[in-house]
Structure formats: C-alpha cells, structure tokens
Design a protein around this motif. Structure first.
Motif, mmCIF file in Angstrom:
data_model
loop_
_atom_site.group_PDB
_atom_site.id
_atom_site.type_symbol
_atom_site.label_atom_id
_atom_site.label_comp_id
_atom_site.label_asym_id
_atom_site.label_seq_id
_atom_site.Cartn_x
_atom_site.Cartn_y
_atom_site.Cartn_z
ATOM 1 N N ALA A 252 0.546 -1.151 0.027
ATOM 2 C CA ALA A 252 -0.127 -0.125 0.131
ATOM 3 C C ALA A 252 0.974 1.091 -0.025
ATOM 4 O O ALA A 252 1.992 1.347 0.561
ATOM 5 N N TYR A 253 0.455 2.292 -0.805
ATOM 6 C CA TYR A 253 1.229 3.610 -0.637
ATOM 7 C C TYR A 253 1.514 4.277 0.729
ATOM 8 O O TYR A 253 0.589 4.470 1.282
ATOM 9 N N PRO A 254 2.813 4.445 0.853
ATOM 10 C CA PRO A 254 3.146 4.998 2.357
ATOM 11 C C PRO A 254 3.308 6.356 2.207
ATOM 12 O O PRO A 254 4.364 7.111 2.300
ATOM 13 N N GLY A 255 2.304 7.135 1.630
ATOM 14 C CA GLY A 255 2.359 8.803 1.443
ATOM 15 C C GLY A 255 1.360 9.560 2.476
ATOM 16 O O GLY A 255 0.708 9.000 3.138
ATOM 17 N N MET A 256 1.541 10.725 2.631
ATOM 18 C CA MET A 256 0.946 11.579 3.584
ATOM 19 C C MET A 256 -0.457 11.526 3.211
ATOM 20 O O MET A 256 -1.392 11.369 3.873
ATOM 21 N N GLU B 277 -2.228 8.324 4.194
ATOM 22 C CA GLU B 277 -2.401 8.308 5.518
ATOM 23 C C GLU B 277 -3.637 9.133 5.970
ATOM 24 O O GLU B 277 -4.413 8.688 6.974
ATOM 25 N N GLY C 8 0.395 -5.935 3.866
ATOM 26 C CA GLY C 8 -1.244 -5.627 3.872
ATOM 27 C C GLY C 8 -1.668 -5.009 2.917
ATOM 28 O O GLY C 8 -2.858 -5.139 2.486
ATOM 29 N N GLY C 9 -0.942 -4.494 1.899
ATOM 30 C CA GLY C 9 -1.501 -3.679 0.809
ATOM 31 C C GLY C 9 -1.933 -4.772 -0.341
ATOM 32 O O GLY C 9 -2.774 -4.862 -1.060
#
Ligand SMILES: [Zn+2]
Lengths: 287, 316
Positions: B160-164, B167, B200-201
C-alpha cells in the motif's frame, strides 16, 4: 513494522517510557521535563499532572485501570510463541523470544482478560509494548482471535487495547495472516451484533492499525498517540520531506475522521462504561 | 552489490542471438544454428530456473516483462467492463476492478495494476494503492455479492502506498475494512498472487476461499530490502532477508498458508505468457466450478475456518 531504533545493551531494557515506576522514586516527564514523585504520577493513571503527557504503561497495569476494582481473570495465558520459520537475522528469533520473556515476564505481546467494567461483563485483550514492541506474531493473532471467540460465546462486548509497532517480521507471512484472522473474527462479532471497542495507545502502527485497531464500532485514542499505517520515517523517505508537527497523532486522526474520540486516560474507564451500557442495554453506570 | 538479475543474463544473451538470427533467417545454415540455440536456451532455462534462490525468485516476481493484471484480463476474459471510483473521493488507477466473462461465466475481476512504461508506472503509482483503491475494490466486490457473481482477485503490489495523502484518508482503515468485509462476502472469492504480494496492501485483496500463487511469485510481510534495513541494519543484505522471510510460493504452500502453486513456463511467466495464461485459466476454471456448488451462506464459516487455522503457537 516494529523495530528497536536505538542500540540497546544485551538484556532488554524496558522501554524508556514503558516503566511502571517503583514507589518512592522520582520521575521526570518526557514531555515537559517536570520532576515529580512517581507516586503522584501513578495516582494520576501514569499521566503527567502538569502537562497531561501519557506515560506508556504495561498491559497488566492497563487492565487494572479498566476493570472494576482493578480485578480480572486472565485467560489463554499458556499460549506461547514458536519459531515456525527458524528465523535468524543478526540474532536468532528463538533467543529474542527467551530474552523478552525474561525481561517482561510475558509469554508474548498480549494479555487476555475477563471481568466487569461498569458492572458489564467484558473481554479485554491488551497489548504489551515492552515485549518486542508489541509486534504482532502468531500468538497476538491467536489470542485476540480467542478473545473475540470468547466474547462471541459469552455474548460479551470486546475491547482491544492496541500498543504496537505492527507486524513481527520474524514470523513473516504467519504474522501477515494474523491481520486476516483477527479481522475475520471481528466480522463474526459484527454479525452477532456484539460491541467491539478499539482503544489505540501510543504507538499503534502497521498491520495492527490496518486490521483490528481501525475496526472498532467505536475507535478511541489516547491523547497524542502515534497512529498510522506507514511509520513516519517510511513516509518521509517516500515523499522526501519532513512531516508536519502532529501528523499521525491522535488529534490529527480525530480531525481526519478516523477515530471517534480522543480520551484522556483518567476518563477512559468512564467513557467505555457509558458506551458499553448504551450498546448492551445495561443501566447507566453509577457516577 | 551485483545486479540482482545477473542470473538471467546468459538467458537474455541467447534470446538476443536468436532474435538476431531470426532477422536474417531463411538459409538452411542459419536454421540449423537457430535450432541449436533454441535447444541451448531451453537447457539453460531449465538449469537456471531449477535452482533459483529466494532472492532470484523476488527478481522474477518483479520482472519488468512479467505479465500484469491487465494482461490477464486481456488474455483470459471476454467483454471486460471496468468500473471506476470509490464513490467517496477518487478513482485509484493502482487498482482495477470490473466485470467480465470467463468462458461464458460472469465474473468480477479485481487486481493491482503496475505500469509498464514510465508514464504508466506513474499513472498506476507503481501498483501501490491509496485508500480509494481499496474502497473501490470493496465497492465492486459488494456488487458481485449482490448479483451472486464470483470474485477473482489478482495480487501484484509492492505494498500500500506509504504517503501523506494515503495516511490522511485512512490507509489503515481502508485495508482493515477490506479484510473484515472480504471475510464475510457472500460470494466465492478466488485469490491469485501473480507477482509481488507486498504485505497488508496485498492482503487487502487477499481474503478468499482459494488462494493461489504463481510459482515465482512472492508473498511477504515486508520487502526483503525493508527487512534487511531493519533487522540487518543494511538494505544491501536483502538476499539474506529474502531467504529468511520464506516468501516463495513453495514455502507458503509448505506452511499451508496458500492452497495451490500454479506452475510457470520454463524461464518464468514472462518467457511464455500464453502458456502461463493457459495454466492459470485451468486452475481458475477448476476452482470456480468447485465453488459454484457451495451454498453462499456457508462461505463465511469456511473462509473463517481457513484463516483461523493460520498461525504457529505452542501451549494452545
Ligand atoms: Zn509533563
């Protein structure tokens, strides 16, 4: 994803913030620097009376603070970790297990308990951060699932208190699948219309957030708790800039609509009691 | 650090020679030479792929020529109708969802989509979904449930994309909710990990009645690089981490965490996509037929039992 950031000496030092300070000693607040009697802080639910900073507390201390008269019956205490993959990085997982068990007195990173809260029988699973950063391996998955199954069997509400850096890498896909396992167990509670309340404490990240912690009928966070999917450092590496102050903190999640409530630790018991009474049709808790 | 795809270089060299020969083909001498090269290529592929290390499997799973979700859609299904958007915030091109026909049978398709060229990679965010991607996936799976259409998911994501922004919009909640809701979806779900099963993504599309992995796909709680950086304090030790994580299809089958490994053609999926598609189609056909006989009301219990059994504990 949990890891210990600083190099630590051989034996696992209890996390700087995780200690239940012995009586008669002084303690310094990590946030405002105030030096106080440890007993004063302990009497205030391990919250700094000056600035409201929430010290990290052990799973057992937390359970005492939630159940009526601080009393509960632990269950599934015998469930213990194995090393299904024979995992070894710079250290053997087996040795890490032994080390953390010795340091914390816990078999793994979660304690299951039954008792009453505001007179209502409840099941509470509480995570122990001092045990490998509260990381989620098979034991955490199994015990929270069993807690949900017991809640289902007893038609009791379930509360899970999260405190975790996320997955336990040493159990690889076993760890990952605990997310699906617990979430499926929570789906059964949904279908049985039993209340499930998620309490998120500092920190709640990774696969723990991306499974049971975000699935509460009500999601409650402690003030300033770090809550997120990706860790702040991973995000900073991805976007190549610093995160703004307060990003991924409880109040930020409240503003973004991801948690229902931010509740001060001294008010937690009361808040839970009131919600559970409404959800279960019990009379309102005494003031 | 060596190029992690060095093991494939001799194969690529022969492939190139063959391509060159084909350009100037026709002469008997060249034909003979071509046959010899093709024989050599097959032998080399057999040798190299018979003893791939876990780290090399990771390279095959991420291979730039590996078939992506839309390649499967194109090859295996008819009349695909893509449905876009989560009806909440946006459409996430890193997840593709819709309805199609598989040998006449209606199916719902959901998959991660990586891009192939730079433009596509950016559009698809390298196959890393944001919350709206997971929410779109669930929205479409709910339609499938409503109309009793089986769901086929295809997993291929670094994570999953770990971006602001992800989130802020509740990446954790989006994944968690999919896990809970897929568990009790009253229509059959067949999951196939085709490339990278990144944490998890990946799992957020991965709760099903059957879980397949392609022979050279991977499934892991963290990337080998990420694991090495944390546990070895050195991302360059990804090779060791890849071995320790037991992330290959063979490992996961042995650990009873997946149901079936789908064999890939010699040289990996990218060496012969039509052969791969045929193998995948055969397995999907078989599993869809099995599941078609199952009462939708009993799916939740069976799915629960399946994931309930995953884990390794003592003293229980
Ligand atoms: Zn303070």
């Amino acid at each position: 994803m949990w890891f210990r950031r600083k190099k630590k000496p051989e034996a696992v030092a209890a996390d700087e913030r995780a200690v239940h300070v012995p009586k008669g000693m002084w303690v310094k607040c990590d946030s405002c620097g105030q030096i106080m009697f440890a007993q004063t802080v302990a009497d205030n639910a391990e919250v700094c009376p000056k600035c409201g900073y929430h010290f990290r507390i052990s799973a057992r201390r937390r359970l005492e603070s939630l159940f009526d008269n601080g009393s509960y019956q632990e269950f599934d205490a015998e469930v213990a970790p194995t090393d299904p993959l024979g995992f070894k990085d710079q250290k053997r997982y087996k040795d890490r297990i032994a080390q953390y068990q010795a340091a914390t007195g816990e078999k793994d990173a979660v304690v299951n308990a039954a008792g009453t809260l505001g007179g209502i029988p409840v099941i509470i699973s509480c995570m122990e951060y001092a045990y490998m950063g509260g990381s989620m391996g098979s034991v955490v998955g199994e015990k929270i699932t069993r807690a949900a199954e017991r809640a289902l069997a007893e038609k009791a509400p379930l509360i899970v208190v999260a405190c975790s850096g996320g997955a336990r890498m040493q159990e690889s896909v076993f760890s990952l699948m605990q997310m699906a396992k617990i979430s499926a167990a929570l789906a059964r509670l949904q279908e049985a219309r039993l209340p499930y309340i998620s309490v998120m404490t500092d920190p709640t990240t990774g696969g723990v957030t991306a499974s049971f912690a975000m699935l509460g009928d009500v999601n409650i966070a402690e003030p300033k708790a770090l809550i997120g999917f990706a860790g702040p450092r991973v995000i900073e590496q991805t976007i190549r800039q610093k995160l703004p102050e307060g990003f991924q903190r409880a109040e930020f999640l409240l503003e973004k609509g991801m948690v229902d409530l931010v509740v001060h630790r001294t008010q937690m018991r009361r808040t839970l009691a009131e919600l559970l009474a409404i959800f279960t049709g019990a009379p309102p808790p005494p003031p | 650090m060596n190029d992690p795809r060095d093991f494939e270089r001799p194969i690529l060299e022969i492939e190139e020679q063959i391509e060159n020969l084909k350009l100037f083909g026709g002469e008997a001498k060249r034909e003979k030479e071509l046959a010899a090269l093709q024989k050599k290529l097959a032998k080399l592929r057999r040798e190299v792929f018979a003893k791939l290390t876990p780290w090399q499997v990771v390279q095959v799973a991420r291979h730039p020529r590996r078939p992506h979700f839309l390649d499967y859609v194109e090859a295996l299904f008819d009349s695909f109708t893509e449905l876009r958007g989560d009806r909440r915030f946006a459409d996430d091109p890193a997840v593709v969802a819709g309805f199609a026909r598989f040998r006449g049978r209606p199916v719902c398709l959901v998959g991660h989509q990586k891009g192939r060229d730079t433009k596509q990679k950016l559009l698809r965010n390298f196959g890393m979904p944001k919350p709206e991607g997971y929410r779109k996936a669930l929205r479409v799976m709910r339609l499938a449930e409503k109309f009793r259409v089986p769901v086929l998911t295809f997993i291929d994501t670094p994570g999953a994309y770990p971006g602001m922004d992800a989130e802020e919009r509740g990446q954790a909640e989006a994944i968690a909710y999919n896990l809970q809701e897929m568990a009790r979806l009253r229509t059959s779900v067949v999951v196939t990990v085709t490339g990278e099963g990144g944490s998890g993504g990946a799992l957020a599309l991965g709760v099903g009645d059957r879980v397949n992995m392609l022979e050279h796909s991977i499934y892991s709680v963290i990337s080998p690089e990420g694991c090495a950086a944390i546990l070895w304090k050195d991302a360059a030790r990804a090779e060791e981490a890849a071995a320790a994580l037991k992330l290959t299809a063979k490992d996961l089958l042995r650990l009873a965490l997946v149901d079936r490994v789908i064999e890939e053609p010699l040289g990996g999926a990218h060496a012969d996509p039509p052969a791969l598609f045929a193998s995948v189609a055969m397995v999907l056909e078989e599993q869809l037929s099995e599941l078609a006989a199952v009462d939708p009301g009993s799916l939740f219990d069976a799915r629960y039992a399946k994931f309930r059994a995953m884990g390794a504990v003592a003293g229980a």
